[in-house]
Scaffold this active site. Structure first.
Site, short mmCIF file in Angstrom:
data_model
loop_
_atom_site.label_atom_id
_atom_site.label_comp_id
_atom_site.label_asym_id
_atom_site.label_seq_id
_atom_site.Cartn_x
_atom_site.Cartn_y
_atom_site.Cartn_z
N ASP A 15 8.35 -4.02 -26.04
CA ASP A 15 7.28 -3.18 -26.13
C ASP A 15 7.65 -1.72 -26.62
O ASP A 15 8.95 -1.31 -26.65
CB ASP A 15 6.50 -2.74 -24.68
CG ASP A 15 5.14 -2.12 -24.80
OD1 ASP A 15 4.51 -2.15 -25.96
OD2 ASP A 15 5.20 -1.06 -24.03
N SER A 16 6.83 -0.90 -27.25
CA SER A 16 7.23 0.44 -27.61
C SER A 16 7.72 1.16 -26.47
O SER A 16 8.27 2.15 -26.58
CB SER A 16 5.74 1.07 -28.30
OG SER A 16 4.84 1.14 -27.18
N CYS A 78 3.12 -5.88 -27.02
CA CYS A 78 2.66 -4.59 -27.52
C CYS A 78 1.62 -4.86 -28.85
O CYS A 78 2.02 -5.64 -29.67
CB CYS A 78 3.72 -3.61 -28.33
SG CYS A 78 3.05 -2.28 -28.94
N GLU A 163 1.18 7.54 -19.71
CA GLU A 163 2.54 7.91 -19.82
C GLU A 163 2.85 9.12 -18.75
O GLU A 163 3.83 9.33 -18.18
CB GLU A 163 3.08 8.19 -21.05
CG GLU A 163 3.08 7.00 -22.08
CD GLU A 163 4.29 6.17 -22.05
OE1 GLU A 163 5.40 6.65 -21.63
OE2 GLU A 163 4.26 5.09 -22.26
N CYS A 197 -4.83 -2.91 -25.29
CA CYS A 197 -3.44 -2.00 -25.26
C CYS A 197 -2.64 -2.13 -23.91
O CYS A 197 -3.43 -2.25 -22.98
CB CYS A 197 -3.78 -0.58 -25.49
SG CYS A 197 -2.18 0.59 -25.23
N THR A 198 -1.63 -2.29 -24.05
CA THR A 198 -0.68 -3.02 -22.61
C THR A 198 -0.71 -1.84 -21.57
O THR A 198 -0.49 -2.00 -20.47
CB THR A 198 0.70 -3.34 -23.13
OG1 THR A 198 1.29 -2.14 -23.78
CG2 THR A 198 0.83 -4.49 -23.98
N HIS A 199 -1.05 -0.45 -22.00
CA HIS A 199 -1.21 0.51 -21.13
C HIS A 199 -2.61 0.57 -20.34
O HIS A 199 -2.40 1.10 -19.18
CB HIS A 199 -1.13 1.90 -21.68
CG HIS A 199 0.37 2.38 -21.91
ND1 HIS A 199 1.08 1.60 -22.99
CD2 HIS A 199 1.13 3.39 -21.47
CE1 HIS A 199 2.29 2.23 -22.98
NE2 HIS A 199 2.27 3.44 -22.17
N1 DGL Z 1 2.19 -0.52 -26.20
C1 DGL Z 1 1.19 -0.24 -27.16
C2 DGL Z 1 -0.12 -1.36 -27.37
O1 DGL Z 1 -0.05 -2.11 -26.62
C3 DGL Z 1 0.79 1.08 -26.53
C4 DGL Z 1 1.75 2.21 -26.74
C5 DGL Z 1 2.05 2.83 -28.02
O2 DGL Z 1 1.05 3.39 -28.80
O3 DGL Z 1 3.21 2.68 -28.38
O4 DGL Z 1 -0.67 -0.98 -28.40
#
Ligand code: DGL
Length: 279
Positions: A15-16, A78, A163, A197-199
């Site tokens: 993931d990012s 991600c 975050e 989005c994973t967040h």
């Molecule tokens: N993990 C990213 C996603 O699922 C979100 C966080 C980012 O923008 O890096 O899109």
């Protein structure tokens, strides 16, 4: 690129940043016997506002590194990386690296499940600007369910809210409500909303609080986990190349202390982390 190890290895989860931990925890819940490496590119997150070229370059670096660490199978946990880099890596890079290794994303499994979760056939997607702009959800859902109308809404402030540990504070309410209202005003027939989005699972209680009760809110972790289980059942040759000693290692491109502290928001147990450089 250095020679890739052939012996069985862990499943790589990339993931990012921290968000992919919401996916990893669902995967480990369903498939606890496997070994995993989680890699978060925290130093360069968020990916959401970045260009296609940069997300592709960073994701490819991460995939290469996970292969070098022994992974035969990598999950891009991600949505932004899945939307902007997965197809290019699968089609252009994988054959030259090792035709037997695989990279899977999170958008397809989520698109697959949606057919059974909407009655109105009007679906909303909440995601980063990059994911919405790529139209990946629209394309994947249309391929599988041509009768479904898809409306996307970019929520650029939601990742920073998570975050910065503000996801359960009163200040987050305004931004959560704003995007839900915008989405539903664009298509009032929506009865299912994908958290693309994973967040966003961390904002789930607030999202549900502002979503009308007839709308189903869909975090994707369980669908990704089920899809991986199914993939490993259908591909015994890959399953044999996945280690099964229930171990999990964590790597970050940021500082170890910072990762450990922030990861505790997403996971409920202490973890061992190492720092690496991606290039
Ligand atoms: N993990 C990213 C996603 O699922 C979100 C966080 C980012 O923008 O890096 O899109």
């Amino acid at each position: 690129m250095t020679a890739l190890p052939c012996r069985p290895g862990p499943i790589g989860v990339f993931d990012s940043g921290y968000g992919g931990l919401t996916i990893l925890s669902r995967i480990r819940n369903l498939l606890p016997e496997y070994d995993y490496i989680y890699l978060g590119d925290n130093a360069r997150a968020p990916y959401g506002p970045r260009s296609f070229e940069i997300v592709y370059e960073f994701t490819l670096q991460a995939v290469r590194r996970l292969f070098e660490m022994g992974c035969h199978l990598v999950i891009l946990a991600c949505n932004t990386a899945s939307a902007k880099a997965l197809r290019s890596i699968q089609q252009n890079d994988l054959p030259g690296m090792d035709a037997n290794r695989r990279v899977l994303g999170v958008i397809r499994p989520t698109a697959e499940c949606i057919g059974g979760l909407t009655r109105s056939r009007h679906v909303g997607v909440l995601a980063t600007a990059g994911t919405i702009k790529s139209e990946s959800y629209l394309l994947e859902i249309k391929k599988l369910h041509p009768d479904i109308t898809v409306t996307g809404e970019a929520c650029p402030l939601w990742v920073p809210l998570v975050e910065n540990n503000e996801f359960d504070k009163p200040g987050a309410d305004y931004f959560v409500r704003q995007h839900i209202d915008r989405l539903l005003s664009r298509d009032p027939l929506i009865d299912a909303v994908i958290l693309g989005c994973t967040h966003y699972p961390l904002l789930y209680p607030k999202i549900c609080a502002y979503m009308p009760p007839h709308v189903t809110v869909i975090p994707q972790g369980d669908y990704v986990a089920r899809s991986l289980k199914d993939y490993l059942r259908r591909h015994p040759e890959m399953d044999e190349r996945c280690l099964k000693q229930s171990r999990c290692r964590f790597y970050t491109t940021e500082s170890v202390e910072k990762f450990r502290e922030s990861a505790s928001i997403f996971l409920d147990c202490p973890i061992e982390v190492e720092s690496i450089v991606l290039e």
